[in-house]
Design a protein around this motif. Structure first.
Motif, PDB file in Angstrom:
ATOM      1  N   HIS A 471      35.065  12.204  30.891  1.00  0.00           N
ATOM      2  CA  HIS A 471      34.641  13.120  29.825  1.00  0.00           C
ATOM      3  C   HIS A 471      35.603  14.295  29.688  1.00  0.00           C
ATOM      4  CE1 HIS A 471      32.843  14.633  33.554  1.00  0.00           C
ATOM      5  NE2 HIS A 471      32.923  15.833  33.019  1.00  0.00           N
ATOM      6  N   GLU A 472      36.421  14.543  30.727  1.00  0.00           N
ATOM      7  CA  GLU A 472      37.426  15.596  30.653  1.00  0.00           C
ATOM      8  C   GLU A 472      38.727  15.090  30.027  1.00  0.00           C
ATOM      9  OE1 GLU A 472      36.815  18.583  31.317  1.00  0.00           O
ATOM     10  OE2 GLU A 472      35.230  18.715  32.822  1.00  0.00           O
ATOM     11  N   PRO A 475      37.374  13.371  25.862  1.00  0.00           N
ATOM     12  CA  PRO A 475      36.137  14.090  25.518  1.00  0.00           C
ATOM     13  C   PRO A 475      35.655  13.825  24.099  1.00  0.00           C
ATOM     14  CG  PRO A 475      38.009  15.563  25.335  1.00  0.00           C
ATOM     15  CD  PRO A 475      38.553  14.247  25.833  1.00  0.00           C
ATOM     16  N   ARG A 476      34.364  14.070  23.896  1.00  0.00           N
ATOM     17  CA  ARG A 476      33.805  14.027  22.542  1.00  0.00           C
ATOM     18  C   ARG A 476      34.310  15.221  21.737  1.00  0.00           C
ATOM     19  NH1 ARG A 476      29.157  12.188  19.830  1.00  0.00           N
ATOM     20  NH2 ARG A 476      28.520  11.032  21.684  1.00  0.00           N
ATOM     21  N   ARG A 477      34.306  16.383  22.385  1.00  0.00           N
ATOM     22  CA  ARG A 477      34.815  17.603  21.762  1.00  0.00           C
ATOM     23  C   ARG A 477      35.201  18.584  22.861  1.00  0.00           C
ATOM     24  NH1 ARG A 477      29.345  17.848  21.268  1.00  0.00           N
ATOM     25  NH2 ARG A 477      29.407  16.791  19.256  1.00  0.00           N
ATOM     26  N   THR A 511      32.286   8.274  34.272  1.00  0.00           N
ATOM     27  CA  THR A 511      31.861   9.654  34.010  1.00  0.00           C
ATOM     28  C   THR A 511      30.405   9.840  34.418  1.00  0.00           C
ATOM     29  OG1 THR A 511      31.603  11.364  32.316  1.00  0.00           O
ATOM     30  CG2 THR A 511      31.159   9.117  31.651  1.00  0.00           C
ATOM     31  N   LYS A 513      28.767  12.214  32.675  1.00  0.00           N
ATOM     32  CA  LYS A 513      28.269  12.884  31.478  1.00  0.00           C
ATOM     33  C   LYS A 513      28.451  11.980  30.258  1.00  0.00           C
ATOM     34  CE  LYS A 513      29.052  17.655  33.029  1.00  0.00           C
ATOM     35  NZ  LYS A 513      29.679  18.953  32.704  1.00  0.00           N
ATOM     36  N   ASP A 516      29.082  13.535  26.800  1.00  0.00           N
ATOM     37  CA  ASP A 516      30.297  14.320  26.559  1.00  0.00           C
ATOM     38  C   ASP A 516      31.539  13.462  26.409  1.00  0.00           C
ATOM     39  OD1 ASP A 516      28.749  16.544  26.731  1.00  0.00           O
ATOM     40  OD2 ASP A 516      29.369  17.111  28.750  1.00  0.00           O
ATOM     41  N   ASN A 518      34.030  10.633  24.695  1.00  0.00           N
ATOM     42  CA  ASN A 518      34.361  10.245  23.329  1.00  0.00           C
ATOM     43  C   ASN A 518      33.679   8.922  22.970  1.00  0.00           C
ATOM     44  OD1 ASN A 518      35.954   9.200  21.004  1.00  0.00           O
ATOM     45  ND2 ASN A 518      37.248  10.970  21.421  1.00  0.00           N
ATOM     46  N   ASP A 537      20.313  11.403  28.969  1.00  0.00           N
ATOM     47  CA  ASP A 537      21.555  10.625  28.893  1.00  0.00           C
ATOM     48  C   ASP A 537      21.318   9.118  28.826  1.00  0.00           C
ATOM     49  OD1 ASP A 537      23.299  12.759  28.871  1.00  0.00           O
ATOM     50  OD2 ASP A 537      23.484  12.856  31.055  1.00  0.00           O
TER      51      ASP A 537
END
Length: 600
Positions: A471-472, A475-477, A511, A513, A516, A518, A537
């Protein structure tokens, strides 16, 4: 006539008979699934649970069905005569009723809904269920492996691969499927046969402490043992513990089935790990304030004592293949700056010999632009690149920030050499624990791009890139950064996934998360391995409704695996084996290393 052996089996194992009324249908449902309801014998089926696998024998068609329990209910009857019809209890067994030519319903107060998974014909072939069993059928619990007469085993029903990477043993509602066979316990082994899959990318989800990292270490070892070149980033200092045997206390705590699984799956036959198949690469920065040099020195001395190959490296600027790749390290670039950088980098490569290329030289090239009132431009041999002064300012600021990270051409280090870095049968750990967060992500980007650039190399034939804390990296955003940078990452990893399949570069993306990460990740991964997740989640991870309460309450080590290309049953619960190597907190591990080094 019915075979005498089959009669005996059915009489002993029967737990239910068909049921239907106005509210409990029989046949093909609107979503394409084929369901049937059964009244169960409460004494014989007291342990039946949701998602348990069952077996159905149809006396009229003389075929077997494999199924899964998807619902429990209580019959609702409207009129008295209907009630009598439905609950009339026969004193005859199903076999005796069939021989007399008259079938009577079974009386009971609980019914189960069964989703039909397959039909097994007389020749043992698995077929899709297109029609439900007749009312002359019975419900049974299947055996794991031993086939009595022509009864299909659970292994047959699930069509589990006999080859591939061992991942664990099949379970249901956190109860492990097993059978006692003479002096040993037989488990239902789950393997991922990646060789037969078109999409070999794997997504691993799970909260901290759920067993995700244990699974990644086990997976890395199994893949390397099959001759694949495995590249895995260690962001927290727990992956390199694969070089150490488990603590005696860890093993002594195992009991019951857990201990039997550990004995059956133990790949570390001695206390010494084959460290000749393990190597560690650690990036460094010219900015000493951005990484822990003392920690890195301890890891290096520990690796040397273990006779593990240990190499420090930095990014050779000449290894950067495009302006788009360079833009990944600068999340503050505007869309216009990214476009300009791509053109500028191409002009730089065209005008500068490879031996002269460096980050410092590239910045000088950028600063050597010609400035006019409304335009900044560069020219070489008829090629021209121009941009707005504001765009130029954004590019210069981002390059200046990137320069402070000190990741390029660090004095006293070398870049990566692909034949040494990716080796068949080896686990290459990219150790990142000593870096600050931003540097960790820069080097994960670089390793991904490095493996992608070399995807067409003939050796090694099979490559695996494991990306943890994805997620880092994907990422989604990212708040405070440009949206176009996220779009750039999306395109980059989509291409890695698409092209990787062609050249046997497989991704394992992990991940804790799911919300979070992408969304492109869910589309590019053909297999999902999902450990315990919090309620918010579970839905994001795409877990089916009937599995969600189970996943939310998974104990460590339990997961569900969704791999449609691997098994006919697309969602299966699996218990991964206990850890075969050291697995303690990074802090405890560093203290252990310190004590070992002082003792030498």
């Amino acid at each position: 006539m019915i075979d005498e052996e089959l009669k005996r089996i059915l009489k002993e194992k029967e737990i239910g008979r068909p049921f239907t009324d106005e509210t409990h249908g029989l046949g093909i449902q609107s979503d394409g699934t084929c369901d049937i309801w059964y009244v169960i014998d409460p004494e014989k089926a007291s342990d039946l649970r949701l998602n348990d696998f069952v077996l159905i024998y149809d006396f009229l068609r003389k075929v077997w069905f494999g199924g899964r329990v998807v619902a429990f209910d209580v019959p609702r009857v409207g009129v008295a005569d209907r009630k009598v019809e439905l609950y009339q209890e026969s004193t005859l067994s199903m076999i005796e009723q069939l021989e007399k030519g008259h079938i009577e319903p079974m009386r009971g107060n609980q019914i189960v809904g069964v989703e039909l998974l397959c039909v097994i014909d007389s020749e043992g072939n698995l077929l899709a269920p297109v029609i439900p069993p007749s009312n002359a059928s019975i419900l049974l619990l299947p055996s794991i492996s031993a086939e009595i007469g022509n009864e299909p085993s659970l292994t047959k029903i699930l069509d589990l691969p006999s080859e591939g990477i061992p991942c664990g043993v099949v379970s249901h509602n956190q109860h492990i499927y097993y059978e006692r066979s003479e002096d040993k316990t037989v488990f239902l082994e789950y393997r991922l046969n990646l060789s037969k899959m078109e999409n070999r990318h794997i997504l691993v989800l799970g909260t901290s402490g759920s067993g995700k990292t244990v699974f990644l270490k086990e997976l890395a070892w199994r893949m390397a043992n099959q001759g694949k070149a495995v590249i895995i980033a260690d962001l927290q200092g727990d992956i390199i513990q694969i070089a150490e045997p488990p603590e005696k206390e860890q093993v002594e705590k195992l009991e019951g089935l857990e201990k039997e699984i550990w004995k059956a799956w133990k790949w570390r036959k001695t206390d010494s790990f084959p460290t000749r198949n393990l190597q560690i690469y650690a990036p460094v920065s010219s900015n000493g304030r951005l990484y822990d040099g003392e920690e890195l020195d301890r890891i290096e001395r520990w690796a040397q004592n273990k006779k593990i190959v240990f190499k420090k490296f930095s990014i050779r600027f000449s290894d950067i293949s495009s302006g788009e790749e360079l833009a990944l390290y600068m999340p503050g670039l505007t869309d216009a700056a990214i476009g300009g950088l791509i053109d500028l980098f191409e002009l730089y490569q065209f005008s500068t010999p490879e031996s002269s290329r460096s980050f410092t030289h590239f910045r000088s090239f950028i600063e050597g632009a010609t400035h006019e009132q409304r335009e900044v431009y560069w020219e070489h041999n008829g090629k021209r690149v121009s941009m707005h002064p504001m765009t130029y300012g954004n590019l210069k600021r981002e390059l200046s920030t990137l320069g402070t990270w000190g990741v390029f051409d660090v004095k006293g280090t070398e870049g990566l050499r692909y034949p040494d870095f990716a080796k068949s049968g080896y686990i290459t750990i990219v150790y990142l624990q000593h870096l600050n967060e931003r540097l960790k992500h820069i080097f994960e980007f670089f390793i991904s791009g490095f493996m992608f650039r070399n995807r067409k190399e003939p050796e090694p034939k099979e490559k695996v890139l494991i990306i943890d804390e994805a997620h880092e990296v994907i990422p989604r955003r990212v708040y405070g950064y440009e949206e176009n940078w996220i779009n750039l990452i999306t395109r980059n990893f989509s291409e890695i996934a698409r092209e990787g399949r062609k050249y046997h570069l497989d991704l394992v993306i992990s991940t804790h998360k799911p919300g979070d990460i992408n969304p492109v990740v869910y589309g590019i991964c053909g297999t999902r391995v999902i450990f315990r997740l919090p309620h918010e989640d579970v839905e994001k991870a795409g877990v089916p409704q009937e599995f969600r309460p189970v996943v939310e309450n998974f104990a460590p080590g339990f997961c569900i695996i969704h791999s449609p290309e691997n098994t006919k049953t697309s969602w299966l619960e699996v218990k991964i084996p206990p850890i075969n190597c050291l697995h303690i907190s990074p802090r405890d591990f560093f203290e252990k290393i310190e004590q070992e080094l002082k003792g030498r």
